[in-house]
Design a protein around this motif. Structure first.
Motif, short mmCIF file in Angstrom:
data_model
loop_
_atom_site.label_atom_id
_atom_site.label_comp_id
_atom_site.label_asym_id
_atom_site.label_seq_id
_atom_site.Cartn_x
_atom_site.Cartn_y
_atom_site.Cartn_z
N ASN A 57 0.69 -1.40 0.36
CA ASN A 57 0.03 -0.39 -0.37
C ASN A 57 0.98 1.59 -0.01
OD1 ASN A 57 -2.68 -1.83 0.12
ND2 ASN A 57 -2.60 -1.38 2.36
N ILE A 58 2.18 1.58 -0.77
CA ILE A 58 2.57 2.50 -0.66
C ILE A 58 3.26 2.68 -2.29
CG2 ILE A 58 4.68 1.15 -0.07
CD1 ILE A 58 3.83 4.16 0.93
N ASN A 59 3.32 3.81 -2.72
CA ASN A 59 4.37 3.76 -3.76
C ASN A 59 5.62 3.95 -3.94
OD1 ASN A 59 3.78 6.19 -2.88
ND2 ASN A 59 3.85 7.38 -4.40
N ILE A 60 6.39 3.30 -5.06
CA ILE A 60 7.75 3.66 -5.77
C ILE A 60 8.15 4.99 -6.68
CG2 ILE A 60 9.69 1.86 -6.44
CD1 ILE A 60 7.95 -0.50 -5.79
N SER A 61 8.75 5.62 -5.58
CA SER A 61 9.36 7.04 -6.93
C SER A 61 10.14 6.66 -7.21
CB SER A 61 9.15 8.04 -5.72
OG SER A 61 7.41 8.29 -6.25
N LYS A 62 11.30 7.15 -8.14
CA LYS A 62 12.15 7.32 -8.99
C LYS A 62 12.47 6.12 -8.47
CE LYS A 62 12.57 12.23 -7.39
NZ LYS A 62 13.19 13.48 -7.18
N LEU A 63 12.17 5.14 -9.24
CA LEU A 63 12.56 3.82 -9.64
C LEU A 63 14.13 4.02 -10.31
CD1 LEU A 63 12.87 1.00 -8.36
CD2 LEU A 63 11.08 0.69 -10.33
N LYS A 64 15.01 3.19 -10.34
CA LYS A 64 15.85 2.97 -11.14
C LYS A 64 15.88 1.44 -11.39
CE LYS A 64 20.84 3.73 -12.92
NZ LYS A 64 22.01 4.44 -12.32
N ILE A 65 15.49 0.80 -12.31
CA ILE A 65 16.36 -0.32 -12.81
C ILE A 65 17.04 -0.88 -13.37
CG2 ILE A 65 14.75 -2.81 -13.73
CD1 ILE A 65 12.16 -1.97 -13.12
N ASP A 66 17.82 -2.07 -13.52
CA ASP A 66 19.44 -2.65 -14.52
C ASP A 66 19.60 -3.78 -14.54
OD1 ASP A 66 20.42 0.16 -15.25
OD2 ASP A 66 21.36 -0.15 -13.17
N ALA A 67 18.10 -4.59 -15.54
CA ALA A 67 17.99 -5.45 -15.90
C ALA A 67 18.55 -6.29 -16.67
CB ALA A 67 16.71 -5.52 -15.26
N LYS A 68 19.17 -7.38 -17.49
CA LYS A 68 19.89 -8.13 -18.35
C LYS A 68 18.60 -9.45 -18.57
CE LYS A 68 24.05 -9.39 -16.33
NZ LYS A 68 25.67 -9.70 -16.94
N SER A 120 8.01 4.61 -11.96
CA SER A 120 6.96 5.18 -11.42
C SER A 120 6.31 3.89 -10.95
CB SER A 120 6.27 6.09 -10.11
OG SER A 120 7.01 7.33 -10.72
N VAL A 121 5.75 3.09 -9.95
CA VAL A 121 4.71 1.98 -9.64
C VAL A 121 3.93 2.28 -8.73
CG1 VAL A 121 4.80 -1.08 -9.13
CG2 VAL A 121 6.80 0.62 -10.22
N ALA A 122 2.76 2.92 -8.67
CA ALA A 122 0.80 2.83 -7.82
C ALA A 122 1.40 1.86 -7.32
CB ALA A 122 0.32 3.03 -9.28
N PRO A 123 0.93 1.88 -6.00
CA PRO A 123 0.68 0.72 -4.91
C PRO A 123 -0.47 -0.54 -5.23
CG PRO A 123 -0.43 3.35 -4.37
CD PRO A 123 -0.05 2.92 -5.30
N ASN A 124 -0.14 -1.28 -5.05
CA ASN A 124 -0.87 -2.32 -5.42
C ASN A 124 -1.11 -2.39 -6.87
OD1 ASN A 124 -1.44 -3.54 -2.96
ND2 ASN A 124 -2.68 -2.05 -2.14
N SER A 125 -0.25 -2.56 -7.93
CA SER A 125 0.18 -2.29 -9.16
C SER A 125 0.44 -3.74 -9.76
CB SER A 125 0.17 -0.83 -9.69
OG SER A 125 1.39 -0.84 -9.49
N GLU A 126 0.34 -3.95 -10.87
CA GLU A 126 1.30 -4.46 -11.85
C GLU A 126 1.79 -4.08 -13.34
OE1 GLU A 126 0.76 -9.59 -11.73
OE2 GLU A 126 -0.32 -8.72 -13.79
N PHE A 127 3.26 -4.57 -13.88
CA PHE A 127 3.47 -3.68 -14.88
C PHE A 127 4.53 -4.81 -15.85
CE2 PHE A 127 6.52 -2.62 -12.17
CZ PHE A 127 7.77 -2.75 -12.55
N ASN A 128 4.39 -4.69 -17.19
CA ASN A 128 5.43 -5.48 -17.89
C ASN A 128 6.47 -4.37 -17.72
OD1 ASN A 128 3.40 -7.52 -17.81
ND2 ASN A 128 2.90 -7.34 -19.61
#
Length: 197
Positions: A72-83, A102-110
Motif C-alpha cells: 500500500n505504498i507507491n515507489i518513486s524514482k525507481l531505477k532498474i538495471d536488468a539483462k 514510478s509504480v503505483a500501490p497494489n499494481s502490476e506492470f510489464n
C-alpha cells in the motif's frame, strides 16, 4: 478494516447530457486523484516478479517480465538495471535500464527486454537490480526457459490513408452534368440542322 500506507484512486466527474443520435455530442469530464491514509506508519514497498515469459512485443521477440508492487505504498524514482543471459553460452541477450520510473500501490506492470533477432531455445536467467528514492534495494536472478525459438514476426505494416468518398461523388456528379450539357447541345444543333433542311 485498518491499514497502513495509502490507497490511491480517483473520482471522475462529468456533466450528464442526452446522447444525440445524429451529430456529435461533446462531453467534458475531469478526474480528481484521491489518496486515502489512516495513519503515518511507515510501509516498505516490495517489488516482486510474478512471471517471466518470452513472446512477441511490437513485432519483435522479447523477454516479458511481469513485476508487481503488492504493498500500500507507491515507489518513486525507481531505477532498474536488468539483462537476460543465456545459461549455456553466458552471453547477454539484451539489457534494459529504467532511469526514473514510478509504480503505483497494489499494481502490476510489464518490464520488457526486446531483442531484434531470433531468441534461441534454451535456459536463461533474468538478472537485475533496482533502487528507489528512499534507498530500498531489490535484486533478482530468476530462471526462465525458451521452449522454442522466438522469431522476428514478419508482419507487414499496413498504412491506410484516409479517402474522402464525397470528393469522388462530387467528381462523378460533375461528369454526369457535363455529359448532359454536351448531349443537350448536340441535340439542339441536330434539331437546328434538321430545321434548316
Amino acid at each position: 478494516k485498518t491499514f497502513d500506507g495509502i490507497v490511491a484512486g480517483a473520482v471522475r466527474v462529468e456533466r450528464l447530457t442526452k446522447n444525440e443520435k445524429n451529430g456529435i455530442t461533446n462531453k467534458f469530464a475531469y478526474v480528481k486523484g484521491i489518496v486515502v491514509r489512516q495513519n503515518d506508519n511507515a510501509v516498505d514497498p516490495a517489488l516482486q516478479i510474478n512471471k517471466i515469459k518470452v513472446g512477441q512485443y511490437h513485432y519483435l521477440p522479447g523477454v516479458i517480465v511481469t513485476m508487481a508492487n503488492p504493498t500500500n505504498i507507491n515507489i518513486s524514482k525507481l531505477k532498474i538495471d536488468a539483462k537476460a543471459v543465456n545459461d549455456k553460452t553466458g552471453e547477454t541477450l539484451n539489457t534494459k535500464t529504467v532511469a526514473s520510473g514510478s509504480v503505483a500501490p497494489n499494481s502490476e506492470f510489464n518490464y520488457v527486454i526486446r531483442y531484434s533477432k531470433t531468441i534461441p531455445a534454451g535456459k536463461y536467467h533474468f538478472i537485475g537490480t533496482a533502487t528507489d528514492q528512499k534507498g530500498h534495494h531489490w535484486e533478482w536472478r530468476e530462471p526462465f526457459t525458451v521452449k522454442k525459438a522466438e522469431k522476428v514476426a514478419n508482419q507487414p505494416i499496413r498504412v491506410r490513408g484516409s479517402f474522402e468518398w464525397w470528393w469522388l461523388l462530387i467528381a462523378i456528379l460533375l461528369l454526369i452534368i457535363l455529359a448532359l450539357i454536351w448531349w443537350i447541345i448536340l441535340m439542339k444543333r441536330k434539331k437546328d440542322h434538321d430545321d434548316e433542311e
